[in-house]
Design a protein around this motif. Sequence first.
Motif, mmCIF file in Angstrom:
data_model
loop_
_atom_site.group_PDB
_atom_site.id
_atom_site.type_symbol
_atom_site.label_atom_id
_atom_site.label_comp_id
_atom_site.label_asym_id
_atom_site.label_seq_id
_atom_site.Cartn_x
_atom_site.Cartn_y
_atom_site.Cartn_z
ATOM 1 N N TYR A 106 159.975 55.262 -20.114
ATOM 2 C CA TYR A 106 159.785 54.819 -21.498
ATOM 3 C C TYR A 106 159.360 53.346 -21.520
ATOM 4 C CZ TYR A 106 161.216 53.465 -26.235
ATOM 5 O OH TYR A 106 161.243 52.946 -27.509
ATOM 6 N N LEU A 107 160.021 52.544 -20.685
ATOM 7 C CA LEU A 107 159.696 51.115 -20.645
ATOM 8 C C LEU A 107 158.344 50.845 -19.992
ATOM 9 C CD1 LEU A 107 163.227 49.702 -19.802
ATOM 10 C CD2 LEU A 107 161.945 49.283 -21.897
ATOM 11 N N MET A 164 171.875 59.755 -18.378
ATOM 12 C CA MET A 164 172.745 58.759 -17.747
ATOM 13 C C MET A 164 174.158 59.304 -17.509
ATOM 14 S SD MET A 164 173.601 54.948 -18.983
ATOM 15 C CE MET A 164 174.958 55.499 -19.959
ATOM 16 N N ARG A 219 169.175 49.912 -17.709
ATOM 17 C CA ARG A 219 168.720 51.224 -17.248
ATOM 18 C C ARG A 219 167.469 51.097 -16.376
ATOM 19 N NH1 ARG A 219 170.228 55.677 -16.473
ATOM 20 N NH2 ARG A 219 168.954 57.028 -17.782
ATOM 21 N N ASP A 220 166.739 50.001 -16.614
ATOM 22 C CA ASP A 220 165.522 49.754 -15.838
ATOM 23 C C ASP A 220 165.830 48.911 -14.595
ATOM 24 O OD1 ASP A 220 162.817 49.986 -15.352
ATOM 25 O OD2 ASP A 220 162.287 48.206 -16.491
ATOM 26 N N ASN A 221 167.124 48.715 -14.304
ATOM 27 C CA ASN A 221 167.585 47.946 -13.143
ATOM 28 C C ASN A 221 167.131 46.492 -13.166
ATOM 29 O OD1 ASN A 221 168.781 50.291 -11.767
ATOM 30 N ND2 ASN A 221 166.657 50.965 -11.620
ATOM 31 N N ALA A 258 159.848 50.778 -29.251
ATOM 32 C CA ALA A 258 160.919 49.780 -29.320
ATOM 33 C C ALA A 258 160.823 48.828 -28.135
ATOM 34 C CB ALA A 258 162.274 50.478 -29.327
ATOM 35 N N ALA A 259 160.169 49.301 -27.082
ATOM 36 C CA ALA A 259 159.998 48.456 -25.891
ATOM 37 C C ALA A 259 158.696 47.672 -25.970
ATOM 38 C CB ALA A 259 159.999 49.333 -24.646
ATOM 39 N N SER A 264 164.492 56.188 -19.177
ATOM 40 C CA SER A 264 164.348 54.814 -19.680
ATOM 41 C C SER A 264 163.238 54.067 -18.961
ATOM 42 C CB SER A 264 165.657 54.037 -19.488
ATOM 43 O OG SER A 264 166.440 54.136 -20.639
ATOM 44 N N GLN A 265 163.194 54.241 -17.636
ATOM 45 C CA GLN A 265 162.163 53.540 -16.858
ATOM 46 C C GLN A 265 160.774 53.961 -17.296
ATOM 47 O OE1 GLN A 265 163.172 54.199 -12.753
ATOM 48 N NE2 GLN A 265 164.269 52.264 -12.600
ATOM 49 N N TYR A 318 170.691 47.202 -22.966
ATOM 50 C CA TYR A 318 170.939 48.554 -22.447
ATOM 51 C C TYR A 318 169.710 49.057 -21.683
ATOM 52 C CZ TYR A 318 171.150 53.663 -22.535
ATOM 53 O OH TYR A 318 171.098 54.989 -22.182
ATOM 54 N N ALA A 319 168.538 48.921 -22.332
ATOM 55 C CA ALA A 319 167.299 49.407 -21.716
ATOM 56 C C ALA A 319 166.986 48.637 -20.433
ATOM 57 C CB ALA A 319 166.146 49.293 -22.709
ATOM 58 N N MET A 320 167.227 47.327 -20.454
ATOM 59 C CA MET A 320 166.971 46.502 -19.273
ATOM 60 C C MET A 320 167.898 46.908 -18.113
ATOM 61 S SD MET A 320 164.530 44.263 -19.702
ATOM 62 C CE MET A 320 163.626 45.479 -20.568
ATOM 63 N N ARG A 356 173.968 47.201 -13.890
ATOM 64 C CA ARG A 356 174.105 48.540 -14.495
ATOM 65 C C ARG A 356 175.234 48.633 -15.513
ATOM 66 N NH1 ARG A 356 171.722 52.953 -11.726
ATOM 67 N NH2 ARG A 356 173.516 54.311 -11.918
ATOM 68 N N MET A 396 168.190 56.113 -27.669
ATOM 69 C CA MET A 396 169.251 55.747 -26.726
ATOM 70 C C MET A 396 170.151 56.963 -26.428
ATOM 71 S SD MET A 396 171.936 52.630 -26.996
ATOM 72 C CE MET A 396 173.080 53.600 -27.954
ATOM 73 N N ASN A 417 164.399 58.909 -14.282
ATOM 74 C CA ASN A 417 165.084 58.017 -15.228
ATOM 75 C C ASN A 417 164.197 57.864 -16.463
ATOM 76 O OD1 ASN A 417 165.904 55.697 -16.646
ATOM 77 N ND2 ASN A 417 166.739 54.739 -14.812
ATOM 78 N N PRO A 453 176.343 50.815 -26.789
ATOM 79 C CA PRO A 453 176.359 50.104 -25.495
ATOM 80 C C PRO A 453 177.389 48.976 -25.547
ATOM 81 C CG PRO A 453 174.416 49.498 -26.759
ATOM 82 C CD PRO A 453 175.163 50.501 -27.599
ATOM 83 N N SER A 488 174.621 49.080 -19.189
ATOM 84 C CA SER A 488 174.161 50.347 -19.778
ATOM 85 C C SER A 488 175.335 51.277 -20.085
ATOM 86 C CB SER A 488 173.162 51.035 -18.840
ATOM 87 O OG SER A 488 173.816 51.419 -17.659
ATOM 88 N N ARG A 507 170.599 46.845 -27.626
ATOM 89 C CA ARG A 507 169.775 47.979 -27.185
ATOM 90 C C ARG A 507 168.773 47.519 -26.133
ATOM 91 N NH1 ARG A 507 173.762 49.079 -30.363
ATOM 92 N NH2 ARG A 507 173.725 51.134 -31.317
#
Lengths: 469, 119
Positions: free
Chosen positions: B91-92, B113, A308-310, A70-71, B88-89, A304-306, A314, B106, B86, A326, A317, A301
Amino acid sequence: MTQLRKVLKLRTVISTSAGMAIATSCYLAGLQIATVLVGELAWISVMVAGFFCMLSAMCFSELTAIYPSAAGIKLFIQHAFNEKLAIIIGMFYVVLGISMVGAESYLLSSVLTSTIPIVGPVFDRYLWLLLFVFFVAYINYRGVVITGIAQDIMTYVMIAFLISVSVYSIWKNGVDIAAAAHSTRFTFSNVIQAAAVGVFLFVGYEWVAPLAEETTDYKLIGRGMLWAIGVLTCTYSLFAVGMYVGLTEEQIKEQLSSDTPIPHILLGRNLFGPVGAVLFVLMSILASVTSFNSGLLNTSRFSYAMARDNVLPRVFSNLHPDHASPWVSILFLAGLSAVVSLLTLLTGQYFFLIMMAAALECFIYIVAAVCVIRLRRKFPDKERSFKVPLGYAIPIVTIVVFTGLLIGLFCDATRDYEGRILFQNYWVAIAMGCFFLFTTAYTLAIVPIFKKKAQERASTRVKRRPGRA
Amino acid sequence: MATSQEILDALADYQVQCNDNKRLRRMQRDWSKLLHFVADDTDDSFTMNVVKGEIVSFEAGASGAPDIVVTTRSEFLCDMFWGDLNPSQKYLQGEIRVKASQEDIMRLDAITMIIWPDV
């Protein structure tokens, strides 16, 4: 590979991909294509646009085969270039994409205002517009997800309906192709110009790529995208012609300069009377809701992922304690959509957003093709369950074609049926350029602050794993 | 590389953290899934059964037809279950691969989280 309990089938991949692209604004874009060229020959430009999109779909298929996630969009740009560029382009593409709802809500509110009067035209338009955004935001907020079967039924019903109506309209009104071919408007440059607008008809087909994680065979996504473009090409080709011949010349003139464009409703009325109008209203609602719903679902979504990736604050998320949606991202994006929709209503420049969406698609297809080339050079041995045939030829053709369409689109002007200029398209380029600068500045100036704070938090946090404290 | 036993220990702690978290249980109350975790560097697999948000069991090996398959290095699995990573990190970055619907991905990330918001 372990078999998931539930896996998506090809028909759902096709319906999701095609369903993303079918929206109320496509009816008007179809009519715009028909008038840029010659109505009876509009199918040529739609097919050209469809063929070009197939080239880009092959590039997306290869990228999905490497990064079935998805990313995916962030991953393939990041691996081809770097993380900063991936964030810049990802945010640019995703946030600008959601602004398309401005055109969609404008057109849907036109449809509903003209068919279901409540108080008065002005009030009704605001009401329907806000109701549309609110309704979709609410179902997202509640975490309601459209299932694969529901998506299949909705998309295939819409396609079957459009094809049936188009065939009936063509059969009833007749099409004089020989006469149309002799028109002065039937020129190569007009075919290409109309094809550039035609790219809009396929907007969003590539958003099916995140579903790769729900399939057993990643090739299914690529195959589904190609099938969806094929189905959309046939449907839109028939519909553009069917709609053109099904409307009177006065109706076409009026529709392309009217502030309440409802060509498909008029077509339905011309063909089947009030019943036809009602059917098209229902189709319009279905197309707009499913299209915006998918857009908001994916975009929220992504936010949300962005977060979580800072990359984003925040707060984006935050998940709803009951619905696990979200909700901050959803409310922010719905608010943004409402603002764009209201601005569109106030200015009446819905074609501006249609042109912007077409340009945005051209841009992302170019990015995808460039990434295919870069990744092949950087990681020649990486496993690819699908590889675009003919070496670099197709990615290069994709880059050349869509760069040409993009430049051509920006250098042109958007006109009404009489040929009067509505606006110069370089304003679209300026608006997009400004937003690109914004995402660049944000990525270079703000994101490092968020990342630094996250690093500081991580460095002070005591590790829980035994032996790592 | 983390051993199978280390991951099982981490899973045991993860189970307690999840099941004791009222906020998480409330949010995940309609979430029943069978998950497989695969450590691709050691070829170890683990199965976790979640029923209405409660982790009712986990075991070594891959059993049953899963709703979600998470594949990554054994170290990442271990760190993730201890709340030191983390998801998500990773995963990305493409370092954790998941086969599941976007919604389930999610929800899975949401567990970390909610339990460890500072990660």
